[in-house]
Design a protein around this motif. Structure first.
Motif, short mmCIF file in Angstrom:
data_model
loop_
_atom_site.label_atom_id
_atom_site.label_comp_id
_atom_site.label_asym_id
_atom_site.label_seq_id
_atom_site.Cartn_x
_atom_site.Cartn_y
_atom_site.Cartn_z
N THR A 42 72.78 42.47 40.12
CA THR A 42 72.51 43.58 40.85
C THR A 42 72.99 44.59 39.48
O THR A 42 73.87 44.62 38.76
CB THR A 42 73.53 44.10 42.05
OG1 THR A 42 73.09 43.06 43.06
CG2 THR A 42 73.22 45.41 42.54
N GLY A 43 71.92 45.46 39.36
CA GLY A 43 72.18 46.47 38.15
C GLY A 43 71.55 47.88 38.46
O GLY A 43 70.91 48.25 39.47
N GLY A 44 71.90 48.59 37.45
CA GLY A 44 71.52 50.19 37.31
C GLY A 44 71.29 50.35 35.94
O GLY A 44 72.03 50.15 35.06
N ALA A 45 70.22 51.33 35.58
CA ALA A 45 69.87 51.63 34.44
C ALA A 45 69.59 53.12 34.48
O ALA A 45 68.57 53.46 35.20
CB ALA A 45 68.60 50.89 33.71
N VAL A 46 70.19 53.87 33.45
CA VAL A 46 70.03 55.63 33.69
C VAL A 46 69.51 56.00 32.29
O VAL A 46 70.47 56.33 31.43
CB VAL A 46 71.24 56.30 34.11
CG1 VAL A 46 70.75 57.62 34.15
CG2 VAL A 46 71.61 55.81 35.49
N ASN A 61 63.05 52.88 41.62
CA ASN A 61 63.82 54.20 41.05
C ASN A 61 64.24 55.10 42.17
O ASN A 61 63.38 55.42 43.13
CB ASN A 61 62.70 54.85 40.27
CG ASN A 61 62.96 56.02 39.61
OD1 ASN A 61 64.23 56.28 39.20
ND2 ASN A 61 62.06 56.74 39.17
N ILE A 62 65.40 55.30 42.05
CA ILE A 62 66.17 56.31 42.98
C ILE A 62 66.26 57.87 42.35
O ILE A 62 67.00 58.39 42.90
CB ILE A 62 67.37 55.91 43.68
CG1 ILE A 62 68.58 55.48 42.72
CG2 ILE A 62 67.15 54.55 44.47
CD1 ILE A 62 69.96 55.34 43.46
N CYS A 91 58.73 51.13 43.63
CA CYS A 91 59.23 49.73 43.41
C CYS A 91 58.15 48.97 42.36
O CYS A 91 57.05 49.15 42.29
CB CYS A 91 59.25 48.87 44.67
SG CYS A 91 59.78 47.43 44.53
N LEU A 92 58.93 48.36 41.60
CA LEU A 92 58.17 47.45 40.51
C LEU A 92 58.79 45.95 40.76
O LEU A 92 59.93 45.67 40.53
CB LEU A 92 58.17 47.90 39.19
CG LEU A 92 57.37 47.14 38.09
CD1 LEU A 92 56.05 47.17 38.26
CD2 LEU A 92 57.94 47.70 36.58
N TYR A 93 57.79 45.19 40.93
CA TYR A 93 58.29 43.64 40.59
C TYR A 93 57.96 43.17 39.54
O TYR A 93 56.81 43.40 39.06
CB TYR A 93 57.68 42.77 42.05
CG TYR A 93 57.84 41.10 41.82
CD1 TYR A 93 59.24 40.75 42.10
CD2 TYR A 93 56.82 40.46 41.22
CE1 TYR A 93 59.29 39.23 41.84
CE2 TYR A 93 56.88 39.16 40.93
CZ TYR A 93 58.24 38.38 41.17
OH TYR A 93 58.56 37.26 41.06
N ARG A 125 66.64 56.73 37.65
CA ARG A 125 67.77 55.85 38.02
C ARG A 125 67.29 54.67 38.63
O ARG A 125 66.96 54.52 39.86
CB ARG A 125 68.58 56.67 39.19
CG ARG A 125 69.16 58.09 38.38
CD ARG A 125 70.02 58.84 39.65
NE ARG A 125 71.49 58.22 39.54
CZ ARG A 125 72.61 58.71 38.89
NH1 ARG A 125 72.26 59.48 37.64
NH2 ARG A 125 73.80 58.34 39.08
N PHE A 126 67.29 53.51 37.93
CA PHE A 126 66.45 52.43 38.18
C PHE A 126 67.67 51.45 38.83
O PHE A 126 68.62 51.21 38.02
CB PHE A 126 65.88 51.73 37.01
CG PHE A 126 64.95 52.41 36.37
CD1 PHE A 126 63.54 52.87 36.96
CD2 PHE A 126 65.03 53.11 35.31
CE1 PHE A 126 62.64 53.18 36.52
CE2 PHE A 126 63.98 53.89 34.63
CZ PHE A 126 62.55 54.10 35.23
N TYR A 127 67.21 51.11 39.84
CA TYR A 127 68.11 50.12 40.53
C TYR A 127 67.61 48.59 40.75
O TYR A 127 66.39 48.60 40.74
CB TYR A 127 68.53 50.28 42.22
CG TYR A 127 69.35 49.29 43.20
CD1 TYR A 127 70.31 49.10 42.70
CD2 TYR A 127 68.45 48.63 43.84
CE1 TYR A 127 71.26 48.21 43.47
CE2 TYR A 127 69.23 47.78 44.66
CZ TYR A 127 70.58 47.47 44.44
OH TYR A 127 71.23 46.60 45.15
#
Length: 277
Positions: A47-51, A81-82, A102-104, A124-126
């Motif tokens: 599980t991750g996040g990128a900003v 992306n949130i 969403c992107l797969y 803010r990519f989850y």
């Protein structure tokens, strides 16, 4: 990359609040300019996040933790992306993600990078990633393209809309199932009456919450329930043996990701309200 090991229900019933939070709550995923990753031994979820706030952020595989030359060498990933608009570049192809798109990205893609359209108002990519054994095409699904399912009622404080992105009848994957639930104003409950699904685990990300808002996330065995206080943009690791319900101080949104034995969305072991303790 932070490593979390799996726990069992017998041990968990003896945990105090701090231990429960250490094991199951992911508190800080979205750090400006950084990629944050948590590797759980529960179904090998990452599980991750990128900003991205300046240069692009590359999705990299820590060699010591993953034993891979690149992140998707043996994995697939779902990205939602949130935040504000952003771009995900996959082996040179750009995919623009607006909020809640969403992107797969499937097995074998080597170069995945995250960019913000406006560094001052970043995306803010989850991220939810699971092991994979077959390569499926990279597919973007805008929230406007996802078929909504309207469920619940204001009487039960759970009127909501479910968007399924990665699932058997949508974007194809090896084992990852991923989507998002939006509660309507005046509704606070999710996943109640509750269930478990012993054949797969789940990770929740709660967001779209005010600064002083919280969700009381219910977990544990149906007859040994516990709770965790969750704040905006925090995630919960939910093992297969645990319920995963929540009630907020106001409405909120959550992303759910599942992985395990099968991809049947309806595969649930329902718990009667009379059995809940």
């Amino acid at each position: 990359m932070e490593i979390r090991y799996a726990t069992n229900p017998t041990e968990t019933k003896h945990y105090d609040t701090e231990r429960l939070r250490q094991e199951f709550l992911i508190q800080q995923l979205f750090v400006p300019g950084e990629l944050k990753l948590v590797y759980s031994h529960v179904d090998r979820f990452i599980t991750g996040g990128a900003v991205p706030t300046g240069a692009a952020i590359k999705l990299e595989a820590p060699k010591h933790d993953m034993g891979a030359d690149y992140f998707l060498e043996r994995r697939e990933i779902g990205i939602i992306n949130i935040g504000a608009a952003g771009v995900v570049t996959v082996d040179g192809t750009e995919y623009t993600l607006e909020s809640k798109d969403c992107l797969y990205v499937g097995l074998g893609n080597q170069d995945v990078q995250f960019h913000s359209a406006d560094a001052a108002n970043p995306a803010r990519f989850y991220l939810s990633s699971t092991p994979a054994h077959k390569s499926y095409p990279t597919v973007k699904v805008a929230i406007s393209e996802a078929e909504p399912a309207h469920l619940g009622s204001i009487t039960n404080s759970n009127e909501r809309t479910i968007y399924k992105y990665i699932h058997l009848n949508g974007v194809q994957s090896c084992q990852l199932v991923m989507g998002m639930t939006l509660l309507k104003p005046g509704n606070m409950w999710n996943t109640m009456p509750c269930h478990t699904h012993n054949r797969r685990s789940e990770v929740y990300l709660y967001f779209d919450m005010p600064e002083d808002g919280v969700v009381f996330h219910m977990m544990g065995e149906p007859t040994e329930t516990r709770h965790l206080v969750v704040r905006n943009e925090q995630a919960i690791i939910s093992p297969s043996w645990s319920i995963h319900s929540g009630v907020g101080t106001s409405n909120y949104t959550f992303i759910w990701a599942m992985a395990g034995e099968n991809q049947e969305f309806s595969d649930m072991d329902h718990v009667a309200m009379t059995d809940l303790k």
